[in-house]
Design an enzyme around this catalytic site. Structure first.
Site: not given
Length: 177
Positions: A24, A88, A104, A124
């Protein structure tokens, strides 16, 4: 690493996956403070490019906090209905070509204004840990980062306190209006 960005300048934020593919990118972010370790900045209605091709704009003003000695970043979203922190777990950032770049690592904390929190995206993380073969060193640093975030939240250490938010919100308003 590029020089430390100057206050009131614009910089991109670029989140990568472990294989260096784009996750992103936030296009227009204003630097509020920067030294050799910490960067505090803000954005509002900035364009976001997703690694999979989608493009959207943020809806709420936000203040972000990066410390290159830590494996996390912290964002405060000034959402009108319910403001919150979004944290994060990431690699320490670097600055290259006017971009703050980091990897990330999937796991996120959502911290409410009463400092209760939930940890999300553990599924995830489990998938990507296998997919990208996260090294043991990365996994260990993420476990340390998770403990450090919990400690900061409990102790109300910056940026998890009203004093920090009030000060940087005022600074954000000065440069973004």
């Amino acid at each position: 690493m590029d020089p430390i960005p100057e206050v009131n300048t614009s910089i991109k934020l670029e989140s990568m996956k472990h294989d260096q593919s784009l996750h992103r990118r936030w296009e227009d972010n204003t630097i509020l403070f920067a030294n050799k370790h910490i960067i505090i900045g803000a954005n509002n209605q900035t364009r976001v490019d997703e690694g999979k091709g989608d493009v959207w704009r943020t809806k709420n003003p936000a203040i972000f906090y990066f410390d290159n000695r830590q494996w996390f970043n912290i964002i405060y979203l000034f959402k009108k209905s319910r403001p919150f922190y979004y944290c994060n777990l990431i690699s320490p950032f670097s600055i290259t070509d006017n971009k703050i770049q980091y990897i990330d690592y999937d796991i996120d904390f959502i911290v409410q204004t009463d400092y209760s929190y939930s940890i999300v995206d553990l599924d995830e993380y489990a998938i990507n840990k296998k997919k990208y073969h996260y090294p043991e060193m990365v996994q260990n640093n993420l476990a340390i980062a998770e403990r450090e975030l919990k400690k900061r939240i409990k102790q109300r250490r910056d940026p998890f306190n009203r004093r920090f938010l009030n000060y940087w919100r005022e600074e954000m308003c000065k440069v973004m209006n």
